[in-house]
Design an enzyme around this catalytic site. Sequence first.
Site, mmCIF file in Angstrom:
data_model
loop_
_atom_site.group_PDB
_atom_site.id
_atom_site.type_symbol
_atom_site.label_atom_id
_atom_site.label_comp_id
_atom_site.label_asym_id
_atom_site.label_seq_id
_atom_site.Cartn_x
_atom_site.Cartn_y
_atom_site.Cartn_z
ATOM 1 N N ARG A 1 20.287 19.120 54.960
ATOM 2 C CA ARG A 1 19.501 18.242 55.834
ATOM 3 C C ARG A 1 18.944 19.007 57.031
ATOM 4 O O ARG A 1 19.618 19.828 57.650
ATOM 5 C CB ARG A 1 20.377 17.091 56.318
ATOM 6 N N VAL A 2 17.685 18.752 57.363
ATOM 7 C CA VAL A 2 17.024 19.337 58.525
ATOM 8 C C VAL A 2 16.443 18.200 59.362
ATOM 9 O O VAL A 2 15.770 17.312 58.823
ATOM 10 C CB VAL A 2 15.898 20.311 58.116
ATOM 11 N N GLY A 3 16.702 18.216 60.641
ATOM 12 C CA GLY A 3 16.184 17.194 61.535
ATOM 13 C C GLY A 3 14.865 17.589 62.161
ATOM 14 O O GLY A 3 14.136 18.447 61.658
ATOM 15 N N ASP A 4 14.567 16.990 63.299
ATOM 16 C CA ASP A 4 13.260 17.207 63.937
ATOM 17 C C ASP A 4 13.207 18.470 64.789
ATOM 18 O O ASP A 4 12.123 18.992 65.051
ATOM 19 C CB ASP A 4 12.903 16.007 64.820
ATOM 20 N N THR B 1 21.607 17.929 71.280
ATOM 21 C CA THR B 1 20.509 18.894 71.198
ATOM 22 C C THR B 1 20.073 19.313 72.599
ATOM 23 O O THR B 1 20.073 18.506 73.522
ATOM 24 C CB THR B 1 19.332 18.247 70.456
ATOM 25 N N GLY C 1 16.774 12.399 64.394
ATOM 26 C CA GLY C 1 15.676 13.255 63.956
ATOM 27 C C GLY C 1 14.750 12.672 62.919
ATOM 28 O O GLY C 1 13.532 12.910 62.950
ATOM 29 N N THR D 1 15.146 14.943 71.599
ATOM 30 C CA THR D 1 16.529 14.851 71.149
ATOM 31 C C THR D 1 16.794 13.433 70.670
ATOM 32 O O THR D 1 16.327 12.476 71.275
ATOM 33 C CB THR D 1 17.519 15.209 72.276
ATOM 34 N N GLY D 2 17.517 13.298 69.566
ATOM 35 C CA GLY D 2 17.807 11.958 69.072
ATOM 36 C C GLY D 2 17.943 11.916 67.564
ATOM 37 O O GLY D 2 18.265 12.918 66.924
#
Length: 368
Positions: A229-232, A201, A255, A252-253
């Site tokens: 799926r949706v991350g942070d 990211t 999520g 970043t990481g």
Amino acid sequence: MTRYLQILLGLTLATCAALSPALAEDSDSGENWSIAIHGGAGTIKRENITPEKDAEIRAALNAALMTGSNILRDGGSAMDAITATIIILEDDPNFNAGKGAVFTWDKTNALDSSIMDGSDLSAGAAAGINGTKNPILLARAVKDNSPHVMLSGEGANQFSREQGLEQVTADYYATPRRIKQIEAVLAKEISVADVDYKFGTVGAVAMDRNGNMAAGTSTGGMTGKRWGRVGDSPIIGAGTYADNRSCAISATGSGEYFIRLGVAHEICTRIRMRWPIAIDEAQLTVPKDADGNYTYMIHASEFMLPDEEIQQIANDVIAELGELGGDGGIIYATPWGQAGYSFNTAGMYRGRATSDSEQSVEIYGDDE
């Protein structure tokens, strides 16, 4: 006692009286600016990266950082600086954003992005998109040209086309490395966790010469992700946040953990809550006259949280992330011109520059 409070403790009335106009003059000059960038965090170790790739990544980070720094140095806005910076990183296949984005389980691309203006808390985000060359521009268009904060999927794609943003075909995002990764995952040669333990990211945070702050984040997401799926990264408060009263953050990481802890907002909130307390503590160190009145009143406009307090707040939140089981890191910028990062992984692609220091980029945990 912090270094700042120790300094205040030794001030005489005459020194305090002289301090205020000097600080006000610096503030009015509008010369201070800062920027920090990241290109992912994870198991980034020297032994796993060739000298050639190391140099290539450092060059990419330096180019992005220089782009944003030049805009800020010339008096441009924090929003313009981070937008231009992130575009450079999105266009570089070394990172997982834009060109070089990872593939989903269905061998498609689903990109996420977000951006936030700390001056008015306006924000825009896009989730699960494809077709837009630079997802950060779509996030900004959502912020600037729609009544919404987040658009997703085909609706976001349609909005992008209507906004006249540059469109690309699916093969634009693909690189041989990403194709090899998803094929290995689908063939069960490696696990998703193995391929994704180097998060790619990208993000940028900045403060401009007017004191306005901004943050932005862009990602291709997680290799082999399923079910939409949706991350942070597109979630305001989790992967991105900016508030002139406290800080600007891009993360970043892993999520899911950043979402659960609300990492970006959490750090900004702790800074915002700590600042007035620190002012009160500093006031207690000012001498009093014979009647018991303070000989000088510390004003908010001349007070800043020290570097070590900002860093400690960021480190504390990242430590809590680790206790939950999450890995990754953040970059930050503050209203007082500081720029930095905190991470709990072996390395993090990162860089920073301020009006008072030369730009620097780092990759490994032990980089100086």
